[in-house]
Scaffold this motif. Structure first.
Motif, PDB file in Angstrom:
ATOM      1  N   ALA A  19     -57.290  18.433  12.805  1.00 47.39           N
ATOM      2  CA  ALA A  19     -56.452  19.599  12.535  1.00 47.39           C
ATOM      3  C   ALA A  19     -55.060  19.415  13.125  1.00 47.39           C
ATOM      4  N   ALA A  20     -55.007  18.877  14.341  1.00 38.53           N
ATOM      5  CA  ALA A  20     -53.720  18.688  15.013  1.00 38.53           C
ATOM      6  C   ALA A  20     -52.852  17.674  14.273  1.00 38.53           C
ATOM      7  N   LEU A  21     -53.428  16.533  13.927  1.00 42.02           N
ATOM      8  CA  LEU A  21     -52.656  15.500  13.244  1.00 42.02           C
ATOM      9  C   LEU A  21     -52.217  15.972  11.859  1.00 42.02           C
ATOM     10  N   SER A  22     -53.037  16.777  11.206  1.00 44.12           N
ATOM     11  CA  SER A  22     -52.682  17.288   9.883  1.00 44.12           C
ATOM     12  C   SER A  22     -51.495  18.242   9.953  1.00 44.12           C
ATOM     13  N   ALA A  23     -51.422  19.043  11.005  1.00 47.23           N
ATOM     14  CA  ALA A  23     -50.386  20.073  11.105  1.00 47.23           C
ATOM     15  C   ALA A  23     -49.124  19.602  11.810  1.00 47.23           C
ATOM     16  N   ALA A  24     -49.193  18.511  12.547  1.00 51.68           N
ATOM     17  CA  ALA A  24     -48.053  18.064  13.349  1.00 51.68           C
ATOM     18  C   ALA A  24     -46.876  17.658  12.478  1.00 51.68           C
ATOM     19  N   HIS A  25     -45.675  17.991  12.943  1.00 47.20           N
ATOM     20  CA  HIS A  25     -44.453  17.609  12.240  1.00 47.20           C
ATOM     21  C   HIS A  25     -43.815  16.341  12.811  1.00 47.20           C
ATOM     22  N   HIS A  26     -44.369  15.812  13.893  1.00 47.90           N
ATOM     23  CA  HIS A  26     -43.825  14.613  14.518  1.00 47.90           C
ATOM     24  C   HIS A  26     -44.842  13.480  14.455  1.00 47.90           C
ATOM     25  N   ASP A  27     -44.353  12.266  14.678  1.00 42.45           N
ATOM     26  CA  ASP A  27     -45.196  11.081  14.511  1.00 42.45           C
ATOM     27  C   ASP A  27     -46.181  10.863  15.650  1.00 42.45           C
ATOM     28  N   TRP A  28     -45.933  11.517  16.787  1.00 45.75           N
ATOM     29  CA  TRP A  28     -46.813  11.356  17.942  1.00 45.75           C
ATOM     30  C   TRP A  28     -47.283  12.724  18.403  1.00 45.75           C
ATOM     31  N   VAL A  29     -48.575  12.798  18.746  1.00 51.20           N
ATOM     32  CA  VAL A  29     -49.221  14.064  19.093  1.00 51.20           C
ATOM     33  C   VAL A  29     -49.835  13.928  20.484  1.00 51.20           C
ATOM     34  N   LEU A  30     -49.446  14.825  21.369  1.00 51.61           N
ATOM     35  CA  LEU A  30     -49.928  14.832  22.751  1.00 51.61           C
ATOM     36  C   LEU A  30     -50.906  15.992  22.914  1.00 51.61           C
ATOM     37  N   THR A  31     -52.142  15.703  23.296  1.00 54.18           N
ATOM     38  CA  THR A  31     -53.160  16.749  23.371  1.00 54.18           C
ATOM     39  C   THR A  31     -53.592  17.023  24.803  1.00 54.18           C
ATOM     40  N   CYS A  32     -54.063  18.244  25.012  1.00 52.58           N
ATOM     41  CA  CYS A  32     -54.728  18.599  26.265  1.00 52.58           C
ATOM     42  C   CYS A  32     -55.668  19.762  25.977  1.00 52.58           C
ATOM     43  N   PRO A  33     -56.732  19.922  26.775  1.00 55.34           N
ATOM     44  CA  PRO A  33     -57.645  21.044  26.579  1.00 55.34           C
ATOM     45  C   PRO A  33     -57.068  22.334  27.129  1.00 55.34           C
ATOM     46  N   PHE A  53     -57.304  14.400  26.740  1.00 57.24           N
ATOM     47  CA  PHE A  53     -55.975  14.076  27.254  1.00 57.24           C
ATOM     48  C   PHE A  53     -55.506  12.807  26.550  1.00 57.24           C
ATOM     49  N   SER A  54     -54.899  12.964  25.390  1.00 54.26           N
ATOM     50  CA  SER A  54     -54.573  11.796  24.569  1.00 54.26           C
ATOM     51  C   SER A  54     -53.181  11.890  23.955  1.00 54.26           C
ATOM     52  N   LEU A  55     -52.638  10.727  23.668  1.00 53.16           N
ATOM     53  CA  LEU A  55     -51.423  10.585  22.874  1.00 53.16           C
ATOM     54  C   LEU A  55     -51.819   9.856  21.600  1.00 53.16           C
ATOM     55  N   LEU A  56     -51.625  10.503  20.449  1.00 53.23           N
ATOM     56  CA  LEU A  56     -52.171   9.997  19.199  1.00 53.23           C
ATOM     57  C   LEU A  56     -51.076   9.813  18.153  1.00 53.23           C
ATOM     58  N   PRO A  57     -51.138   8.743  17.366  1.00 53.79           N
ATOM     59  CA  PRO A  57     -50.191   8.580  16.270  1.00 53.79           C
ATOM     60  C   PRO A  57     -50.659   9.373  15.051  1.00 53.79           C
ATOM     61  N   LYS A  58     -49.754  10.106  14.451  1.00 54.67           N
ATOM     62  CA  LYS A  58     -50.102  10.850  13.242  1.00 54.67           C
ATOM     63  C   LYS A  58     -50.599   9.917  12.140  1.00 54.67           C
ATOM     64  N   ALA A  59     -50.127   8.671  12.168  1.00 51.74           N
ATOM     65  CA  ALA A  59     -50.537   7.697  11.160  1.00 51.74           C
ATOM     66  C   ALA A  59     -52.030   7.389  11.207  1.00 51.74           C
ATOM     67  N   ALA A  60     -52.707   7.775  12.297  1.00 50.41           N
ATOM     68  CA  ALA A  60     -54.140   7.510  12.414  1.00 50.41           C
ATOM     69  C   ALA A  60     -54.983   8.540  11.672  1.00 50.41           C
ATOM     70  N   LEU A  61     -54.350   9.556  11.082  1.00 52.97           N
ATOM     71  CA  LEU A  61     -55.100  10.639  10.438  1.00 52.97           C
ATOM     72  C   LEU A  61     -56.044  10.154   9.329  1.00 52.97           C
ATOM     73  N   PRO A  62     -55.618   9.309   8.394  1.00 53.33           N
ATOM     74  CA  PRO A  62     -56.549   8.903   7.328  1.00 53.33           C
ATOM     75  C   PRO A  62     -57.823   8.250   7.860  1.00 53.33           C
ATOM     76  N   GLY A  63     -57.680   7.381   8.848  1.00 54.15           N
ATOM     77  CA  GLY A  63     -58.852   6.737   9.422  1.00 54.15           C
ATOM     78  C   GLY A  63     -59.759   7.725  10.111  1.00 54.15           C
ATOM     79  N   LEU A  64     -59.170   8.699  10.810  1.00 55.50           N
ATOM     80  CA  LEU A  64     -59.964   9.721  11.479  1.00 55.50           C
ATOM     81  C   LEU A  64     -60.758  10.533  10.465  1.00 55.50           C
ATOM     82  N   SER A  65     -60.090  10.960   9.395  1.00 56.11           N
ATOM     83  CA  SER A  65     -60.785  11.753   8.381  1.00 56.11           C
ATOM     84  C   SER A  65     -61.920  10.964   7.739  1.00 56.11           C
ATOM     85  N   SER A  66     -61.699   9.682   7.531  1.00 55.33           N
ATOM     86  CA  SER A  66     -62.755   8.844   6.957  1.00 55.33           C
ATOM     87  C   SER A  66     -63.961   8.753   7.883  1.00 55.33           C
TER      88      SER A  66
END
Length: 200
Positions: free
Chosen positions: A85-99, A134-147
């Motif tokens: 959900a986060a990677l799908s909605a993000a407007h930037h190429d890198w996503v920083l997550t925390c709980p 607690f992760s830093l994720l590339p938005k480009a990883a979204l297709p692989g995650l969904s798969s």
């Protein structure tokens, strides 16, 4: 010094909260304010965009003034769905997550997980153990995650390992990054802090 890339910060508040007796963790009171309010205050100044991933009480989360997005899949399929959900909605190429249950998130959290101009994902570790939320994720990883989700994968660490992440030791910040996963832990954490003042 190279500037860091633009970041979408994501507060993950979408779990079933079984260890909190079914309560919505982000709305649990901590020192007079909901947990999510503390995390917003800490994370928002460190990122260029802030999202909240939540699956319940959406209107209550929207009151805090940031976009709220929900899992794209039903039945609380776990942290991977929150990442999707986060990677799908993000407007930037890198996503920083925390709980959402980390009210003492450090003011330099983004710097800790985001070395200058990252080329790889990053995952925080406490005492040698991966802490996937607690992760830093590339938005480009979204297709692989969904798969992987489509194939039935539910283990966050397995997907993160496929990204060959940099592991960031957070042990020195363990007191601030405690994942207060039940009401008793929250009370204990609150008891370790100095009294609130009008300025705080």
């Amino acid at each position: 010094m190279t500037q860091r890339p633009a970041l979408t910060g994501v507060i993950l508040a979408g779990g079933a909260a079984r260890r909190m007796g079914g309560q919505d963790k982000g709305l649990v009171d901590f020192r007079g304010r909901p947990l999510v309010a503390w995390v917003i205050e800490a994370l928002a100044p460190q990122v260029d965009e802030l999202l909240i991933v939540a699956n319940r009480n959406l209107d209550r989360y929207r009151v805090f003034g940031h976009p709220v997005v929900s899992d794209l899949r039903p039945d609380f399929p776990g942290p991977l769905a929150g990442f999707e959900a986060a990677l799908s909605a993000a407007h930037h190429d890198w996503v920083l997550t925390c709980p959402v249950d980390t009210p003492l998130l450090p003011p330099d959290y983004a710097r800790m997980l985001c070395p200058a101009c990252p080329q790889r994902a990053a995952v925080g570790c406490l005492d040698g153990h991966w802490e996937p939320l607690f992760s830093l994720l590339p938005k480009a990883a979204l297709p692989g995650l969904s798969s992987m989700l489509d194939a039935g994968e539910r283990t966050a660490r397995r997907w993160l390992a496929s990204l060959d992440p940099v592991l960031i030791a957070l042990d020195a910040q363990a007191a601030s990054l405690r994942d207060a996963d039940d009401a008793a832990a929250l009370r204990a954490l609150a008891g370790t802090l100095p009294p609130l003042t009008r300025e705080s």
